[in-house]
Motif scaffolding. Structure first.
Motif, PDB file in Angstrom:
ATOM      1  N   ASP A  76       0.824  -1.207   0.000  1.00 31.88           N
ATOM      2  CA  ASP A  76       0.000   0.000   0.000  1.00 31.88           C
ATOM      3  C   ASP A  76       0.859   1.258   0.000  1.00 31.88           C
ATOM      4  OD1 ASP A  76      -2.369  -1.437   0.041  1.00 31.88           O
ATOM      5  OD2 ASP A  76      -2.371  -1.563   2.219  1.00 31.88           O
ATOM      6  N   THR A 122      -9.699  -1.642  -4.439  1.00 31.24           N
ATOM      7  CA  THR A 122     -10.804  -1.458  -3.493  1.00 31.24           C
ATOM      8  C   THR A 122     -12.143  -1.948  -4.031  1.00 31.24           C
ATOM      9  OG1 THR A 122     -10.778   0.848  -4.256  1.00 31.24           O
ATOM     10  CG2 THR A 122      -9.800   0.403  -2.122  1.00 31.24           C
ATOM     11  N   ARG A 154      -5.749  -4.552   3.211  1.00 32.81           N
ATOM     12  CA  ARG A 154      -6.471  -3.307   3.462  1.00 32.81           C
ATOM     13  C   ARG A 154      -7.484  -3.023   2.362  1.00 32.81           C
ATOM     14  NH1 ARG A 154      -6.441   1.751   1.745  1.00 32.81           N
ATOM     15  NH2 ARG A 154      -4.668   1.381   0.370  1.00 32.81           N
ATOM     16  N   VAL A 155      -7.070  -3.127   1.103  1.00 39.22           N
ATOM     17  CA  VAL A 155      -8.008  -2.814   0.020  1.00 39.22           C
ATOM     18  C   VAL A 155      -9.052  -3.916  -0.126  1.00 39.22           C
ATOM     19  CG1 VAL A 155      -6.338  -1.358  -1.197  1.00 39.22           C
ATOM     20  CG2 VAL A 155      -6.535  -3.773  -1.831  1.00 39.22           C
ATOM     21  N   GLN A 157     -10.410  -5.524   2.393  1.00 41.45           N
ATOM     22  CA  GLN A 157     -11.413  -5.195   3.412  1.00 41.45           C
ATOM     23  C   GLN A 157     -12.315  -4.058   2.943  1.00 41.45           C
ATOM     24  OE1 GLN A 157      -8.931  -4.471   6.827  1.00 41.45           O
ATOM     25  NE2 GLN A 157      -8.814  -6.635   7.386  1.00 41.45           N
ATOM     26  N   HIS A 158     -11.716  -3.070   2.282  1.00 42.67           N
ATOM     27  CA  HIS A 158     -12.499  -1.959   1.730  1.00 42.67           C
ATOM     28  C   HIS A 158     -13.491  -2.482   0.694  1.00 42.67           C
ATOM     29  CE1 HIS A 158     -12.397   2.466   0.190  1.00 42.67           C
ATOM     30  NE2 HIS A 158     -13.508   1.880  -0.204  1.00 42.67           N
ATOM     31  N   LYS A 161     -16.389  -4.300   2.238  1.00 44.97           N
ATOM     32  CA  LYS A 161     -17.320  -3.376   2.894  1.00 44.97           C
ATOM     33  C   LYS A 161     -18.281  -2.775   1.872  1.00 44.97           C
ATOM     34  CE  LYS A 161     -17.320   0.420   6.242  1.00 44.97           C
ATOM     35  NZ  LYS A 161     -16.474   1.404   6.979  1.00 44.97           N
ATOM     36  N   TYR A 164     -18.436   3.541  -0.820  1.00 41.00           N
ATOM     37  CA  TYR A 164     -17.546   4.379  -1.616  1.00 41.00           C
ATOM     38  C   TYR A 164     -17.922   5.855  -1.526  1.00 41.00           C
ATOM     39  CZ  TYR A 164     -16.204  -0.138  -3.480  1.00 41.00           C
ATOM     40  OH  TYR A 164     -15.772  -1.439  -3.596  1.00 41.00           O
ATOM     41  N   SER A 168     -14.921   7.813  -6.292  1.00 44.60           N
ATOM     42  CA  SER A 168     -15.021   6.562  -7.051  1.00 44.60           C
ATOM     43  C   SER A 168     -16.011   6.643  -8.200  1.00 44.60           C
ATOM     44  CB  SER A 168     -15.432   5.412  -6.120  1.00 44.60           C
ATOM     45  OG  SER A 168     -14.428   5.129  -5.176  1.00 44.60           O
ATOM     46  N   GLU A 186     -21.657   7.105   5.689  1.00 44.46           N
ATOM     47  CA  GLU A 186     -20.259   6.855   5.321  1.00 44.46           C
ATOM     48  C   GLU A 186     -19.983   7.086   3.843  1.00 44.46           C
ATOM     49  OE1 GLU A 186     -18.350   3.319   7.501  1.00 44.46           O
ATOM     50  OE2 GLU A 186     -20.479   2.787   7.468  1.00 44.46           O
TER      51      GLU A 186
END
Length: 289
Positions: A76, A122, A154-155, A157-158, A161, A164, A168, A186
């Protein structure tokens, strides 16, 4: 006083050791001009783990039980995960208007469509594919599977989820936003209809055992990923794609990427909307020497 003291600066030997370790793990190659980049950015990781310097950090990367996660984390820091929905519109049009109808004709009896988004970051790419297929409305009764994978936890997990922000949606028409997303505190959440078609997983493109579990794919998207590999790594990854695709399957790269001098196992197809690669049915092709 900055945390990064002069005595912690990356030596030439430490640079080569860490660079080669990353390369052997996942194929990403950093040339000599990248020494400063590794010096400054990996210095953050040395401090994060309260290590004495880069020599101890190298030992951490080589032997610590958290090594795979740490390498995924530093990806990352060292690569760009910039992406957005409906990227490279001409290629997506070739996918919906030409590739999918061709695959459907060939697989009328089996009625399965399997697509892999390799290096999905992501998640905008696999979700874009799912939205396009749902909008086509011609796959009722078909088993559609879209796999999105990335080396970075990390991406991943994004992506799982599925929420956005407006960045995006720079190439997204309003109708897609209204049909497939719900606005939350969010950001915009992808709807369950889309999520049900997509599986997101962490995957290293050098992990042959994981790749073998994927099964055969009809289409592979790998856009703006192999630019981070040297020639040897590119050939290895492209050969994996070849083995993963069924006969006649398609490989879609980024517009700045090419299989020139990498493989003779794919034919360059000049479709109406774009140029794409197709796995040939002949047995004579292979990775270029």
């Amino acid at each position: 006083m900055p945390y990064f003291e002069p005595e912690l600066q990356l030596t030439e030997e430490e640079f080569r050791l860490i660079r080669d370790l990353i390369y052997n793990h996942c194929g990403l190659f950093f040339d000599d001009d990248s020494k400063y980049l590794l010096d400054r950015r990996l210095g953050q990781r040395v401090a994060h783990h309260n290590l004495s310097g880069f020599r101890e950090y190298y030992q951490f990367l080589k032997y610590d039980r958290r090594r795979d996660q740490e390498i995924a984390d530093i990806m990352d820091l060292l690569t760009t995960n910039e992406t957005y929905f409906f990227r490279e519109a001409f290629q997506l049009r070739a996918f919906t208007d030409e590739i999918v109808p061709e695959v459907m004709k060939l697989k009328q009896r089996e009625r399965t469509l399997r697509i892999w988004s390799a290096g999905c970051s992501t998640g905008e790419e696999p979700y874009t594919i799912a939205m396009l297929l749902l909008e086509m409305g011609c796959l009722h009764g078909w088993r559609v599977e879209i796999v999105g994978s990335d080396i970075s936890q990390r991406v991943v997990q994004h992506a799982r989820k599925g929420i956005y922000t407006k960045a995006s949606f720079r190439a997204t028409e309003e109708r897609y936003l209204k049909r497939f997303f719900t606005e939350t505190d969010e950001g915009y959440r992808i709807c369950d209809e889309v999520r049900e078609l997509v599986t997101i997983s962490q995957m290293n493109l050098f992990d042959a055992n994981r790749l073998a579990l994927l099964g055969k794919m009809d289409v592979i998207f790998c856009r703006n990923v192999i630019i981070y590999f040297d020639q040897t790594s590119k050939k290895r990854v492209v050969e994996s794609f070849y083995n993963t695709l069924r006969g006649g399957g398609y490989l879609l790269l980024g517009h700045s990427e090419s299989l020139m001098n990498l493989s003779t196992a794919f034919a360059l197809r000049h479709l109406k909307n774009d140029m794409v690669y197709q796995k040939t049915d002949t047995t004579g092709g292979g990775v270029a020497s």
